[in-house]
Design an enzyme around this catalytic site. Sequence first.
Site, PDB file in Angstrom:
ATOM      1  N   GLU A 181       5.812  27.147  15.797  1.00  0.00           N
ATOM      2  CA  GLU A 181       5.848  27.968  14.695  1.00  0.00           C
ATOM      3  C   GLU A 181       5.644  29.335  15.059  1.00  0.00           C
ATOM      4  O   GLU A 181       6.236  30.418  14.617  1.00  0.00           O
ATOM      5  CB  GLU A 181       4.969  27.607  13.555  1.00  0.00           C
ATOM      6  CG  GLU A 181       5.426  26.446  12.703  1.00  0.00           C
ATOM      7  CD  GLU A 181       4.618  26.451  11.308  1.00  0.00           C
ATOM      8  OE1 GLU A 181       5.334  25.962  10.284  1.00  0.00           O
ATOM      9  OE2 GLU A 181       3.330  26.547  11.426  1.00  0.00           O
ATOM     10  N   TYR A 189       0.785  -1.274  -0.115  1.00  0.00           N
ATOM     11  CA  TYR A 189      -0.057   0.022  -0.095  1.00  0.00           C
ATOM     12  C   TYR A 189       0.808   1.420  -0.093  1.00  0.00           C
ATOM     13  O   TYR A 189       1.902   1.484   0.666  1.00  0.00           O
ATOM     14  CB  TYR A 189      -0.782   0.078   1.260  1.00  0.00           C
ATOM     15  CG  TYR A 189      -1.986  -1.162   1.135  1.00  0.00           C
ATOM     16  CD1 TYR A 189      -3.005  -1.100   0.568  1.00  0.00           C
ATOM     17  CD2 TYR A 189      -1.592  -2.095   1.895  1.00  0.00           C
ATOM     18  CE1 TYR A 189      -4.024  -2.197   0.425  1.00  0.00           C
ATOM     19  CE2 TYR A 189      -2.412  -3.238   1.947  1.00  0.00           C
ATOM     20  CZ  TYR A 189      -3.734  -3.289   1.369  1.00  0.00           C
ATOM     21  OH  TYR A 189      -4.289  -4.440   1.488  1.00  0.00           O
ATOM     22  N   GLU A 244       2.404  21.989  16.884  1.00  0.00           N
ATOM     23  CA  GLU A 244       3.064  22.694  15.496  1.00  0.00           C
ATOM     24  C   GLU A 244       2.755  24.242  15.958  1.00  0.00           C
ATOM     25  O   GLU A 244       3.565  24.952  15.520  1.00  0.00           O
ATOM     26  CB  GLU A 244       2.193  22.028  14.576  1.00  0.00           C
ATOM     27  CG  GLU A 244       2.936  20.964  13.731  1.00  0.00           C
ATOM     28  CD  GLU A 244       4.207  21.163  13.132  1.00  0.00           C
ATOM     29  OE1 GLU A 244       4.838  22.315  12.982  1.00  0.00           O
ATOM     30  OE2 GLU A 244       5.038  20.065  12.954  1.00  0.00           O
ATOM     31  N   GLU A 258       8.175  34.667   9.401  1.00  0.00           N
ATOM     32  CA  GLU A 258       6.978  35.738   9.957  1.00  0.00           C
ATOM     33  C   GLU A 258       5.802  35.420  10.177  1.00  0.00           C
ATOM     34  O   GLU A 258       5.493  34.193   9.698  1.00  0.00           O
ATOM     35  CB  GLU A 258       6.948  37.020   9.140  1.00  0.00           C
ATOM     36  CG  GLU A 258       8.286  37.755   8.519  1.00  0.00           C
ATOM     37  CD  GLU A 258       8.008  38.551   7.312  1.00  0.00           C
ATOM     38  OE1 GLU A 258       6.774  39.064   7.359  1.00  0.00           O
ATOM     39  OE2 GLU A 258       8.984  38.838   6.496  1.00  0.00           O
ATOM     40  N   GLY A 316       0.971  25.002  10.604  1.00  0.00           N
ATOM     41  CA  GLY A 316       0.630  23.586  10.755  1.00  0.00           C
ATOM     42  C   GLY A 316       2.060  22.801  10.345  1.00  0.00           C
ATOM     43  O   GLY A 316       3.043  23.356  10.201  1.00  0.00           O
ATOM     44  N   PRO A 355      -5.345  14.761  -4.589  1.00  0.00           N
ATOM     45  CA  PRO A 355      -4.099  14.552  -5.173  1.00  0.00           C
ATOM     46  C   PRO A 355      -3.306  15.716  -5.514  1.00  0.00           C
ATOM     47  O   PRO A 355      -3.588  16.662  -5.967  1.00  0.00           O
ATOM     48  CB  PRO A 355      -4.372  13.646  -6.487  1.00  0.00           C
ATOM     49  CG  PRO A 355      -5.743  13.207  -6.022  1.00  0.00           C
ATOM     50  CD  PRO A 355      -6.384  13.965  -5.313  1.00  0.00           C
TER      51      PRO A 355
END
Length: 263
Positions: free
Chosen positions: A93, A34, A89, A145, A73, A112
């Site tokens: 960040e 897979y 995150e 930033e 993210g 996709p």
Amino acid sequence: MKFNNYAEEKKYYEQQANQEDFLKWYQKQDLPKYEKPSVTVDNVILGWNEDEVKLLLIKRKANPFRGHYALPGGFVDKKEDTTEAVLREVKEEVGITLDENYVEQLKTIATPNRDPRAWTITVAHLTYLPDMGAVKVTAGDDAREAHWVTLRADREGTPQLFYNEKEIPLDELAFDHKEIITEAVHRIKNRLDYVPTVLQILGATFTLTEARKVYSKFLGISLQELDNSNFRKTHGKFFIDMGFETKPIKGRPRKIYKLKRFN
């Protein structure tokens, strides 16, 4: 144990072997067949300041989309829940410690080629900051930033972003963050009449005028179009009357309300 063919072997491990033996076989025989997408999280973080809805964006420090605005993210670590990844995150960040009680899943996106690096599935989240003014934002990790930008919507629910009164073109956002922000605006707008959780950005208490201002930003209409008496009649069921503020900033004390909890 010997098998005559793969189908016979597969049937045995799926239907007769114990789970421990099946999992050992599966990880060796079936799992490699897979494709393995990477999983990321993106976060639409909203606050309220100077009578405007604010959205937190970063400018990316690295490729892909270096220098473009993006939502905070990143990648989900192994054995990490997506909400845990959001909290981590955002801390890495922009330096904000989020309260997960104000974080909700927005949408899973597996389009996709949404990420030019590889097949990546993202779990988008929506977060409300009850006291944006007390939050210090500092760019770190992948962020060059970090900026609070003004978020408004037109009557059709199309988001508009502004920084220092200059509009940020949605098509210039990184990845598919235009679609994620649009999805967040639509969710908020569509729930205003029955689950107005967005009012959490106003803090613990608020006035009806402040609530009307938030509504107007997502409905794309002026404050005057939201009649005060009619608003109280149609939306007052969501509010708990807290009386009058005890320490008014100026003038007479204002009547304040608290948002009811939604299950």
